[in-house]
Structures are given as C-alpha cells and as structure tokens.
Design an enzyme around this catalytic site. Sequence first.
Site, short mmCIF file in Angstrom:
data_model
loop_
_atom_site.label_atom_id
_atom_site.label_comp_id
_atom_site.label_asym_id
_atom_site.label_seq_id
_atom_site.Cartn_x
_atom_site.Cartn_y
_atom_site.Cartn_z
N GLU A 74 41.01 30.54 28.75
CA GLU A 74 39.61 30.01 29.28
C GLU A 74 38.64 31.06 28.94
O GLU A 74 38.27 31.85 29.79
CB GLU A 74 39.66 29.42 30.55
CG GLU A 74 38.79 28.78 31.05
CD GLU A 74 37.67 29.26 31.95
OE1 GLU A 74 36.62 28.86 31.94
OE2 GLU A 74 37.91 30.38 32.64
N ASP A 120 42.66 31.46 33.30
CA ASP A 120 41.42 31.39 33.91
C ASP A 120 40.55 32.54 33.85
O ASP A 120 41.09 33.56 34.16
CB ASP A 120 41.67 30.73 35.49
CG ASP A 120 40.15 30.65 36.01
OD1 ASP A 120 39.31 29.63 35.37
OD2 ASP A 120 39.82 31.32 36.85
C1 GLC Z 1 36.66 29.36 35.45
C2 GLC Z 1 36.75 27.99 36.26
C3 GLC Z 1 35.49 27.94 37.05
C4 GLC Z 1 35.66 28.93 38.04
C5 GLC Z 1 35.95 30.25 37.52
C6 GLC Z 1 36.33 31.38 38.45
O1 GLC Z 1 35.47 29.50 34.89
O2 GLC Z 1 36.60 26.85 35.11
O3 GLC Z 1 35.46 26.59 37.62
O4 GLC Z 1 34.59 28.81 38.89
O5 GLC Z 1 36.86 30.22 36.61
O6 GLC Z 1 37.40 31.12 38.82
#
Ligand code: GLC
Length: 644
Positions: A323, A281
């Site tokens: 991500e 993430d």
């Molecule tokens: C990623 C997740 C998102 C979250 C962010 C902070 O982008 O997809 O939902 O708010 O990380 O953890």
Amino acid sequence: MNQTALHQLMISAHPHLIQDKDFDRLFELRLSGNLSLIKELYFSLYPEEDHTISFHKLLRSLPALFKDRPLPLRELDIQRLSKGNWYQSEKIVGMQLYVDHFNKDLRGLAEKIGYFEKLGINFLHLMPITPRPLGENDGGYAVNSYHEVEKRFGTKNDLLDLTEKLRDRGMFLMLDFVANHTSNEFSWAKKAMQGDEKYQGYYYTYPDRTVPDEFEKSLPEIFPMTAPGNFTYNAKMDKYVMTVFNQYQWDLNYSNPEVFLEMLANLIKLVNLGVDVVRLDALAFLWKKMATQSQNLPEAHALIALFRMCLQVIAPGVVFLAEAIVAPKEIIKYFGTGQIKGNECEIAYNATLMALLWDAMATKKTILLYQNIRSLPKKPREATWINYIRCHDDIGLGFEDHHIHEIGWDAKEHRKFLLDYYCQRIPWSPAKGMMFMYNPKTGDGRITGSCASLLGLEKALEQNDRTHIAQAIDKIIMMYGIILSYGGIPLIYAGDEIGTLNDYSYLAEKDKKEDSRWVNRPDQDWEAIANLDKGKTYQSKIFFALQKLISIRKENPVFADGNNLILYDCDNPHVLVFERSSTTKGEILVLCNFHEVPQWVDRNNIGSFGKVAFTRDLISGNAITFARDALMLNPYQILWMVKV
Ligand code: GLC
C-alpha cells in the site's frame, strides 16, 4: 534471484516430500534457500557487531512460528507454490469492504457469500477488523492488537469459520497488517506510558523537542489539517512521540531489532488465521531517517524484503500487497529492485492508473495518462497490480508535475482544475466530490467521494436528468471495464457495483466529521440489492453490466496478467487503446472513449486489429464495423475487441 522461483524449483525436485507431507523438511529447505538473503538484509539494517544475538533469536523464532501454521494452510502453501504466480490469474476479481458497513459482522458477511458469487467476486479485502480505540481510530488503522478480532465484528472463531468457508469455495482473503504504527492503546504504548524504557524504545520517543524539531525540518505532513506536525507530546511519559499520521497512531521504531522480531511474530499469527494476501499498510513510511522525508527509504525496502523472506519460509502461499500511494516511479520499486527484485511485494496498488483515469474523466483527454504510463519502467514479470477506481481513502493526484509540463499544461493550474472539477467548485461539472486535506497555503488537496457521485450520478439523479443518469452509468461501467481488463487484480469498492452515492451521515458524527473520507464509506444498500432482479433501476443496470464484464474476464485467459500490455497511440486525444496479448492465451484490444461525443479511431492505428476482416466486441457480442477505415466509439463506451 527471485526466491519464489527457487522454491518452485525445489518442490518440483522433491515430489516425495509433498507426497509424504513432510512439511518440516520442506520448511528446512525453504529456510536454507532464503537464509543468506535473510542474513544479508538483517545485517544491512542491524549491523553485525551489535546484533548477532538478536539474529540468532530470529533464527530460533522461525521454526517456532512455523510450528503453529495449521495443516490445511501448509497444504495450501504447497499447492500455491506448484501453481506459480496464482495471483496473476484472470479468474480473480476482488471486492473491498467494511465488515460492519456491509452486513453487520463477520457472520453477517459469511451469509453474503452468495452475493459475492452472484457478482463473480472471489477475493475479499476486509477493512481492519482488529480491536481499536473507542472514538477516533482512523477507521481501524489504529490497532490495539494485530491478531484479535474487535468484539463488534465477532470472535476469532467467526473469523476462522469465515476463512474456512472462503477456502472451501476457492476464495481469497486479504487483511491489513498495519506495520507502521500501533494505536496509543496498544500494550507496548501502555507500558511506554507507564515509564517502561524498553517499550519507549519501541517507538520514537524524545525527552524534549530537539530531535523532533530537527526531524520536522524535512518531514512532510500527512494530515495537515487534522493532525499537523509529526510528533505528539505525551504527558504520562513526559516525552514526545513520533505520530506521522494521527496523534493516536504511534510510529514503530524499526531501527530497534526487537520491534522487527515482535512484528514478525504478529504478522505470522495474522496469516495463520487463513489470510492469503497481506496488505502492508503505509509501508513507504517504515523507516525514518533525519534530514529525509522518511518515505521510500532504501532501508524501508530492505525491511519489507526481510519480512517477505521470513514469511516465505513459513507461509510461502501468502503474498504481500504494497500500500504505497506514492509517486509512480516509487510505487514500482516495491516489487523490489536490484538484488531484492521479485523478493519484496508481489502486488501493489496501481494508484498511478487510478489517479490518471480520474484525470482523463475530468479533462476528457487521455494525454497525461499516456505520458505517465509510457514513462514507467515495466514491472517484474512475477508481480501484479491491484487495479481500482475507488477505495476507502482519498484520491491523491500523485502524478508528477514535470509530466504535466511536458504535455504543455501548467501543473499548478491543472491540479487546481481537477480539485475544482471534482469538489463542486465548477457549476457545470457533473461531479459531486469533497475536498480532503486542502491546504490553502499551497493549494494542494485531495479528493473524496463515491465513484458514482464523482462520475455525475448523484447530480443527475437530483436533477432527474435522464441523459446524464445514463451517461454516469456508462462512465462507471467504462471505468470498471478498464480495470477489469488492464492486467492485475481488479478490486471493486463495495457499493460501486450498484452505483452507491455519497453518504453524508459522517458530518453528524463528532469523531468523523473532519475526515471527508467517510463520505465514501457507506452502508451496503441491501434494499436496492433485493430489487436488482426486478427492475431497470440504475443499480441493476450497473450491477448486471459489471457481472457480465466479470464473467467475460474469467472466461478469457488473455486477461491474466502476463505483463503484456501495449498502449496504442491512435491520434485521438480522447481515447485510450491498449492491447493485451499472449502467444498462448490469445489477444484482445481495449478501446474507450473519455469524451461525451462520439470519437473515431483509425484502423491503421490499432496494429493487427485493424488489418483483419472480422472483429467482434466481447461485451456486446456484436461484430465491429469500420466506416471509411475508422471505427466509432460512443460517448463513454468501452469495447473489448477480439479477432474472429
Ligand atoms: C493507509 C490507509 C489509510 C490510513 C493510513 C494510516 O494509507 O489506507 O486509511 O489512514 O494508512 O494507517
């Protein structure tokens, strides 16, 4: 060198070790294979003169962490290595879901395996299931632990039962590793608040605003409307702490090697539960540096590769998903460049394609899509995409302004048009989306809403407008038809397979109402699902159309990702045409019409597909006919064309 390839070679050179299940020796071989790169990456981040002791600690920790890897997972690791790049297979089709919104808890989820099988899903991304603060917690992305299970989802045993069931059925599990930050209730944060300096050093903490103010000069804001600024004052510590996302999400300080060592242990504990793909993430944010945006820094790439190389030694069957919802040319770098090419993340979200498909839907033109995709370097052969239309987050218009200018459009106006079109500011637009993080000063904003509502189904249903209902259904099927054939793992956002509309209930909840991403985090509609087989509802039309596309994909190896996509410019700005072909797996041409009126494609513009006498559409099964050397695409039609 790509280390996975090295490990694949190594196991084929030592079949006796596999026969004897000599996992310890296999571990040693992998460690020796990765050691020099691990060392180089480690000391590039933590210079040798100061950190030799911590490096030795890392080396000692790897065998200890491997010891806890359960036997069935060790076996699976070796099977995966022998299979090659398993994640590129046409057989994988995924779904992303919130466990509690889907069917209450982990046990409830396990009861629905039959539903996944009915649709053809064999890869699950469960949204965070780890403990989190009560009240605001960013949908679980504020973590209180990395490997425990939040009570209301069940127990660790429930998770272990689920992973075993999934493994038995050859299904894959993806879970998040929220590497960038912990919640303010995490044990380290609590100790930091009690004044423990060791743990204050796990975060970016400062006694006054001098350093924070310096950082703020170059740091952008992620949630400017709900969490402005990047630092939060904490009265208990009497210090400022870096909080790039929300105030309750404290950024981890990876310039401290202890943080890396502890987070590596957390990662391994998580994958040892039976996780196949780790969603890293917010990984673009992992390294912070004064006077930069602290995103996509070379050190962040080195850190991810370091995690990767260590993980590979312990659990070579587990892969990373990046991500990184950042600029297109930055996303592709998470596959690794230069010396770490192929050694960073195996999978990345294709956020570029996603945003461009929404652009094409609104403009009815594919020009910007072509322009962007053409400008991107090819990804490494062993990497793949997660292709998706919607997820739990907003749609950011991440493509770059210069591409918009290059096709003769005004970037600012164009972005405004997209926000207006999707966020109910243009009366004729069929879309019912919501604005997210709109900044009136800059005019920047992002879009939220469910796939079906953004594609016009909600409005058409409200108006009882049959033509537009049918059109919205066609749009949903076309969008999903694209990601099912593009090359990579298609990820269906739970609910989209039955055309779930926006869920406005979040507006009544104090902890959610400011975050319009909740409009697209609905409960799964089991009542509608119970009636799927009965009638001709819009839900059943969408479900069975996707079910069919999925089964065709799985039967045709040509859909596996062989890095073999060719775009065809066919002189019609409203269509998208691409070929997927391979000498061993066959060939297919995908054609789609983004316009509400029929479009023609000249047979001379579709390569060898226009030269053969007989072609067929895999979806309808019908022969494709050319009228005066052109073929017609109905509004929002997708064809999967094969030669016969
Ligand atoms: C990623 C997740 C998102 C979250 C962010 C902070 O982008 O997809 O939902 O708010 O990380 O953890």
